[in-house]
Motif scaffolding. Structure first.
Motif, short mmCIF file in Angstrom:
data_model
loop_
_atom_site.label_atom_id
_atom_site.label_comp_id
_atom_site.label_asym_id
_atom_site.label_seq_id
_atom_site.Cartn_x
_atom_site.Cartn_y
_atom_site.Cartn_z
N ILE A 1 34.06 -20.57 52.53
CA ILE A 1 34.99 -21.22 53.46
C ILE A 1 34.98 -22.70 53.13
CG2 ILE A 1 35.45 -21.80 55.86
CD1 ILE A 1 34.38 -19.16 56.70
N ASP A 2 36.16 -23.25 52.84
CA ASP A 2 36.24 -24.66 52.46
C ASP A 2 36.62 -25.52 53.65
OD1 ASP A 2 38.80 -23.81 52.80
OD2 ASP A 2 39.49 -24.23 50.77
N TYR A 3 36.62 -26.84 53.42
CA TYR A 3 36.98 -27.83 54.42
C TYR A 3 36.10 -27.79 55.67
CZ TYR A 3 41.17 -28.34 51.53
OH TYR A 3 42.03 -28.54 50.49
N ILE A 4 34.85 -27.40 55.50
CA ILE A 4 33.91 -27.52 56.61
C ILE A 4 33.41 -28.97 56.63
CG2 ILE A 4 31.67 -26.79 57.52
CD1 ILE A 4 33.72 -24.62 57.75
N PRO A 5 33.49 -29.67 57.76
CA PRO A 5 33.02 -31.06 57.80
C PRO A 5 31.58 -31.18 57.28
CG PRO A 5 34.21 -30.54 59.81
CD PRO A 5 34.10 -29.26 59.05
N LYS A 6 31.31 -32.28 56.58
CA LYS A 6 30.03 -32.42 55.90
C LYS A 6 28.83 -32.32 56.85
CE LYS A 6 32.07 -35.24 52.23
NZ LYS A 6 32.07 -36.53 51.51
N VAL A 7 28.96 -32.94 58.02
CA VAL A 7 27.86 -32.88 58.99
C VAL A 7 27.59 -31.44 59.41
CG1 VAL A 7 27.10 -33.59 61.27
CG2 VAL A 7 28.29 -35.22 59.81
#
Length: 239
Positions: free
Chosen positions: A106-112
């Protein structure tokens, strides 16, 4: 149930509430939700994908058909081999690596949120692979004791009877009783000599362990070179 504790890293409250209500209905006895991470694309996404972590499983959720349907990929900790994530310009790609299935990303997960997921899932996998935390059901068969037959004590068949006036005198003597046979004891096995106890090597200090862990993250491309050099300098300054 309050969802405030799942909104500490910028998650959308409406989406979190919707996902939370769906997953709560699938929890088993003693299972509870630990974290919910939401996809956040550069464009507005009304129905983002999500990753939810409980104390027993991990749920990958994808809304389809304008939110009228939901696809779930659910794995127990024993079915997962590892987790990896890669930070990009817009968020991170989080990849779940099952033992016997294809990788799911799953992409575009916020880095934090990606870092929090990595920490929670790594800890869960370490516990799942630790024998101390494994629960094994064992069936104990209690053997049925064989009935014990007591050997009657030898009786003395020497009898003396004093006859009355109308009885005939009789006497039985010198009846031999067979001797009791004792089994030959088995020889006691000789115990092998004890193996030499190896002296454990001295463990690395805390700073060395941190440097090794930092180098491992850099080698796996989980942090950038700039982040690696900055953190390394901070750690070396503690000497």
């Amino acid at each position: 149930m309050s969802i405030a504790k799942f909104l500490q890293d910028g998650q959308d409250p409406k989406v979190v509430e919707r996902i939370h209500d769906k997953i709560v209905d699938m929890l088993t006895s003693g299972e509870f939700i630990q974290y919910i991470a939401l996809q956040k694309k550069p464009a507005v996404t009304l129905l983002p994908d999500s990753i939810t972590v409980s104390n027993k499983r991990i749920f990958l959720c994808e809304f389809t058909k304008l939110g009228l349907a939901t696809n779930f990929e659910i794995f127990a900790w024993g079915d997962i081999k590892d987790i990896a994530f890669k930070e990009e310009i817009f968020g991170s790609k989080v990849t779940i690596i099952p033992i016997s299935d294809e990788n799911l990303t799953i992409d575009y997960i916020p880095k934090v949120q990606a870092r929090k997921l990595y920490q929670l899932i790594k800890e869960a996998l370490e516990q799942a692979n630790n024998p101390v935390f494994k629960i094994e059901t064992e069936t104990t068969v209690t053997p049925v004791a064989a009935p014990i037959h007591e050997t009657p004590a030898p009786q003395d068949h020497t009898a003396t009877h004093t006859p009355s006036a109308n009885e005939t005198t009789f006497e039985i003597t010198n009846l031999q009783v067979p001797e009791e046979v004792h089994p030959t004891p088995e020889p006691t096995p000789v115990q092998p000599p004890l193996a030499a106890v190896s002296i454990p090597q001295e463990e690395d200090d805390e700073l060395t362990l941190k440097l090794k862990k930092l180098k491992n993250l850099y080698d796996r491309q989980l942090i950038t070179q700039a982040e690696y050099e900055t953190k390394k300098t901070d750690l070396l300054s503690q000497l």
